[in-house]
Design an enzyme around this catalytic site. Structure first.
Site, PDB file in Angstrom:
ATOM      1  N   GLU A 396      -2.485  -5.412  15.404  1.00  0.00           N
ATOM      2  CA  GLU A 396      -2.648  -6.871  14.817  1.00  0.00           C
ATOM      3  C   GLU A 396      -1.950  -8.022  15.770  1.00  0.00           C
ATOM      4  OE1 GLU A 396      -2.041  -3.882  12.975  1.00  0.00           O
ATOM      5  OE2 GLU A 396      -3.793  -4.543  11.655  1.00  0.00           O
ATOM      6  N   HIS A 465       0.558  -2.408   0.800  1.00  0.00           N
ATOM      7  CA  HIS A 465      -1.005  -2.913   0.469  1.00  0.00           C
ATOM      8  C   HIS A 465      -0.826  -3.814  -0.671  1.00  0.00           C
ATOM      9  CE1 HIS A 465      -1.689   0.619   3.010  1.00  0.00           C
ATOM     10  NE2 HIS A 465      -2.967   0.368   3.337  1.00  0.00           N
TER      11      HIS A 465
END
Lengths: 661, 395
Positions: A396, A465
């Site tokens: 990322e 998440h």
């Protein structure tokens, strides 16, 4: 190009360029002592051969990104000594208009895309410039200069790997001056050479004498030619030594000895070239003395001009945080509409914009052939191909930082990070680089990058998440933060996000993706900073975001039967936040509840409450209330998960309580 | 034990899907890894892999192809050798374990403990509305949590105020009684020739500019007289006389809610024209209930007229903490003796009530004497600080 083939003028040009850097640095060191330099001053003395040898092959379309020791790179890339000196003197004529000083040098006009006080991002940004070049086919190369301190950092690993797998036209130049500030490279690296690491990424690497400008010029020439011809990136390790302290005014002999420094001084790259030019009879002593005199007077004149320049105006201290706002046409009133899911609405918007704008490309995990974990790019790979729908490794920081570099150099990246939790690894890139560069460059560099992904709690996604995070991003200047609650808003806001020049966090609550609303079929824009009045009412104002808007609507129905009239407002974007619409409502109702799944402390509700009690004090008939997700990581088990988010029951009760206050 | 086959969740948010159809027939032997049925979720249709083995039993009431099915709904069973299907098909499995009712509470920490309040708690909005409606919010009965006075309480109070026994009435009552209790009132009465005053006002009418009322004219003249007799402009405070810094004259206004006394600031300094505009505005807004509290406070002297009701003389009550109040009767054309001749003149009766604690009878009488002369020859005073009706002002 080999060293022997260099003509007389090219050799003298190398000499002039190195001398210009050296004399400029000596002037800055003096000025630092005299107090003309207000902040830090990191000189490049001893390393001049590297910037000059590499930049000899670059023109203004090539993008250079550098580190905190970047004066030499700026000068070699074409920033004038006057602009550099004026910047360190904090003047309006400085290359960053007085916003940066020694460590933040921007001159996009000559392809100097920025130096940074943070170690590492330049590697990712240069790779991003390479991506722009590949996408836009403009032949440009992205070059990163960084020290040995950067090579033990994740950005190095991620950046080099990404550049390699995508064969980006990029050059990574490590200036190994043997110390990361004061920490020796020999101590901090398990592998004692940098160049050998190139093999780990499948790219060519070379170890060079960093004080031999001719060797560097030759190696860089080869690497840049390879990059331009589609052969991908190269890593150069240039072994060198800085003969001045890390920063002017800092003690130098706690981590190295005076003798060490003295021993390196005779290896001065400028002296070395001078001796070569005389020995090879390229130039006479008189000719070189003439150049030295000419350079010295150039620097003195630059100093004098910089010293005379005006400081920037205080009234402009906060300009260019964002781009100029776009004029947004009204949503066509009679457009055909159809019932569309949130997910499909955003897919329609991005497909439309990609068709119109060839500079848009998407980076993310599984967004290529697969079409995105949440079908965010479904079917687009077949239409637009692998360069515009580019699957990434799980890196990322790497691809977000790269996206920033691409946005600065003419492309419009969409970073699809699937879950907002994942992108926390790249928060430094977002906040330190992406959010700040428009401002630091005085608005001369744009940052049109869209960062999208899912937020929100539900269906036992658990703590990695489920994060919301938008209050955190909203805190920082330079970012737009969008949290659409329905398909109609999501589409219009996404069209707008893909047309503005600011970085946008576009955060989609996962529990909303399959919700449907009536959506116009064509394109339309919803500008940022305009709240929606979801429902009008008179007794109490409820501000809700994302999924909470849906719960709150149901609460309104229940309360309507009890005779309570609720005005429901969805801000739609939290940066900018439309406080005026909220306050107008509170002026009517006198009561305010903010329902937000994100954490309460320091959150959006806290901001709204502070502004309401400040600007709307006399309108309040009751205390301002917040109903937030519990301040805890998100648990997995349904019984635990349900306990940490506001639901229909708790929202309804909170409104009842507030009405009774 | 028969193994139930249920609708699985295919995506993060899937709550229901479409049962596309079986890939195996009733009675087939199923092995682990076989594709058993096709289910359409939010994103796509998927063949669902069987993770157990057994003979497939499809009950008669199982979902038919094309039906929408909830996640967890029962589709069939896998039977082990020798096993017969369960007699009654059990209901669909719950989607999630039943959670105990969990309610997230609004962030509302207990209020900070303080010593008991001297006055009731009130919302900022309630106080603002009280000011707008000109009611005393302290009189309202708080209906909020912990007895807080809220907007609706203030509005209810104002509403009640339009009928008998309202808050304004109570306030007036309190103030009148307080005045009577605290002051030593004496009233002086005199009748004055107002012929020139009437003529002056007629000239204003002819002139076409805003026509001052007789109260306005009297306010202006009183201001001039008070400049010469500051004792009448003083107030009684903490057992001593305190002179007032400026001359601010209240005018008594009759409203539906009761008597209100808005104050004209700098009555001596502003022109008659300005004063006329100001008083008209104050009176209008007093009657509309739109005066702010500020506009009702700070007076140093009051003028009250009952002339419009045919009253000749009365004993006005001092508006605390002022020193005096002037009552004005009606203006009448009456025969009077002028230079031993009967003449028809305009006459008005002035009643001055003053507080004998602050000032004695003689100084009060001297004030009234000055005022009488100003009423009899008003033009120079009223024309000062023009624009004046006769056009002789300083401009």
């Amino acid at each position: 190009m080999s060293r022997s083939s260099l003509d007389h003028e090219s050799l003298l040009q190398l000499y002039r360029s190195m001398l210009r850097i050296r004399l400029c640095e000596e002037q800055l060191a003096k000025s630092h002592q005299r107090g003309l330099v207000h902040g830090a001053c990191h000189t490049y003395v001893g390393q001049e051969a590297i910037a000059v040898g590499v930049c000899a092959h670059l023109d203004k379309n090539d993008a250079v990104f550098s580190t905190h020791r970047g004066h030499g790179h700026a000068l070699a890339k074409g920033v004038t000594p006057e602009e550099l000196i004026a910047e360190l003197y904090g003047r309006a004529t400085g290359c960053s208009r007085g916003r940066g000083g020694s460590m933040h040098l921007f001159s996009p006009e000559v392809g100097m895309m920025g130096t940074s006080g943070i170690v590492g991002p330049c590697i990712l940004q240069a790779a991003g410039a390479g991506y722009s070049s590949k996408l836009l086919k403009n032949g440009a190369v992205g070059v990163a200069f960084f020290g040995d301190g950067a090579v033990n950092n994740g950005a190095f690993h991620e950046g080099l790997n990404l550049a390699s797998i995508w064969k980006l036209p990029a050059l990574f130049v490590c200036e190994n001056n043997q110390f990361a500030t004061e920490v020796p490279f020999s101590y901090s690296a398990g592998n004692p050479t940098v160049a050998s690491r190139a093999a780990s990424y499948g790219m060519p690497g070379a170890e060079l004498d960093g004080n031999d400008v001719l060797a560097i010029r030759a190696a860089a020439g080869e690497a840049i030619a390879r990059a331009r011809s589609g052969g991908g990136p190269t890593l150069l390790e240039c072994k060198t030594y800085r003969t001045r302290p890390h920063a002017e005014g800092m003690g130098d002999f706690t981590y190295r000895t005076r003798e060490d420094v003295e021993a390196w001084k005779p290896r001065c790259p400028i002296k070395r070239l001078r001796e070569h030019l005389l020995a090879e009879k390229v130039a006479s002593e008189k000719e070189l003395a003439g150049i030295e005199e000419q350079m010295q007077s150039e620097i003195l004149a630059a100093h004098a001009a910089a010293e005379k320049s005006a400081p920037p105006k205080a009234s402009e201290a906060a300009t260019h945080v964002y781009s100029e706002p776009r004029q947004v046409p009204a949503v066509p009133a009679n457009a055909a509409t159809r019932e569309t899911t949130y997910m499909q609405a955003t897919l329609d918007a991005i497909a439309y914009e990609m068709e119109k704008n060839p500079a848009i490309f998407v980076l993310g995990e599984g967004i290529g052939k697969r079409g995105g974990n949440f079908r965010t790019t479904f079917g687009l790979y077949d239409r637009f191909g692998p360069d515009r729908l580019c699957d990434t490794p799980i890196a990322e920081r790497g691809f977000v930082g790269l996206g920033g570099g691409a946005a600065m150099t003419g492309a419009r990246p969409v970073i699809d990070f699937m879950f907002a939790d994942f992108v926390l690894d790249s928060v430094g890139e977002i906040i330190n680089q992406i959010a700040k560069i428009q401002y630091m460059s005085d608005g001369r560099i744009k940052m049109p990058i869209l960062l999208r992904g899912c937020i929100g709690i539900g269906h036992s996604a658990a703590t990695h998440h489920s994060g919301n995070y938008y209050p955190m991003y909203a805190h920082f200047p330079g970012l737009r933060v969008v949290v659409p609650s329905n398909a109609y808003d999501a589409k219009g806001l996404l069209h707008h996000a893909l047309r503005v020049d600011d970085p946008v966090l576009f955060l989609e609550h996962r529990e909303l993706l399959s919700t449907k609303s009536m959506v116009p079929e064509g394109d339309y824009e919803i500008p940022f900073g305009q709240a929606a009045i979801v429902r009008e009412g008179t007794d109490v104002t409820v501000v809700a975001l994302a999924l909470m808007v849906h719960h709150a609507q149901k609460a309104c129905d229940i309360l309507a039967k009890e005779g309570v009239s609720v005005e429901l407002i969805d801000p739609r974007t939290v940066a900018p936040l439309d406080v005026d619409t909220i306050l107008k409502s509170v002026a009517k109702t006198g009561r305010l509840l903010i329902v937000d799944e994100a954490f309460g402390p320091y959150g959006i509700g806290a901001e709204i409450a502070a502004q309401a009690s400040d600007r709307g004090f006399d309108d309040l008939d009751a205390p301002i209330r917040r109903l937030n997700g519990v301040h805890t990581p998100t648990p997995y088990s349904p019984s635990l998960e349900a306990a940490v988010v506001p639901n229909l029951e708790s929202i309804t009760q909170a409104i009842r309580d507030l009405v009774a206050e | 034990m028969a193994i139930p086959i249920t609708v699985p969740r295919l995506g993060w948010n899937m709550e229901q899907g479409v049962f596309v159809g079986w890939l195996k027939a009733d009675g087939d032997t199923i092995r682990v890894g076989d594709s058993l049925f096709t289910l359409e979720g939010e994103k796509a249709a998927e063949d669902v892999e069987c993770l157990d083995a057994g003979a497939l039993h499809i009950p008669a009431n199982a979902p038919q192809p094309g039906e929408t099915v909830l996640v967890g709904a029962l589709l069939g069973y896998l039977l082990q050798p020798g096993e017969s299907p369960p007699k009654a098909d059990s209901p669909p499995m719950p989607v999630a374990a039943a959670a105990e009712p969990a309610v997230v509470k609004a962030i509302a920490s207990p209020a900070i403990e303080t010593t008991p309040r001297e006055r009731p708690a009130s919302s900022p909005r309630a106080r603002r509305v009280a000011e707008e409606l000109n009611v005393d919010w302290k009189q309202a009965k708080g209906s909020g949590h912990s007895g807080r006075i809220r907007e609706k309480d203030v509005r209810a109070l104002a509403e009640a105020g339009t009928s008998f026994g309202n808050a304004t009435r109570r306030l007036i009552a309190e103030r009148m009684v307080a005045s009577q209790k605290a002051t030593a009132p004496v009233t002086l009465v005199t009748t004055v020739d107002a012929t020139e005053l009437v003529q002056f006002r007629d000239r204003c009418k002819a002139n076409g500019s805003a026509v001052p009322s007789y109260t306005d004219l009297l306010v202006k003249l009183c201001a001039a007289a008070l400049e010469r007799h500051p004792a009448l402009n003083a107030r009684w405070e903490n057992d001593r006389v305190v002179p007032s810094a400026g001359i601010r004259i209240g005018i008594a206004v009759d409203t539906d809610g009761g008597l209100l006394v808005p104050v004209i600031r700098d009555a001596a300094k502003i022109s008659l024209a300005e004063l006329t505009v100001q008083s008209r505005d104050l009176i209008e807004r007093a009657r509309a209930g739109k005066l702010s509290g500020k506009e009702l406070r700070g007076g140093t002297f009051t003028v009250s007229s009952l002339g419009g009701f045919g009253i000749d003389a009365f004993t006005p009550i001092i508006n605390l903490p002022e020193c005096a109040v002037l009552g004005m009767g009606r203006i009448r054309r009456v025969p009077v003796v002028v230079d031993d001749q009967i003449a028809i003149r305009d006459q008005v009766t002035l009643s001055l009530t003053f507080d004998h604690r602050i000032v004695d009878g003689a100084p009060a009488a001297r004030f009234l004497q000055t005022l009488t002369k100003l009423v009899e020859a008003p033009t120079p005073t009223l024309d000062s600080l023009a624009p004046s009706p006769s056009g002789r002002g300083l401009g």
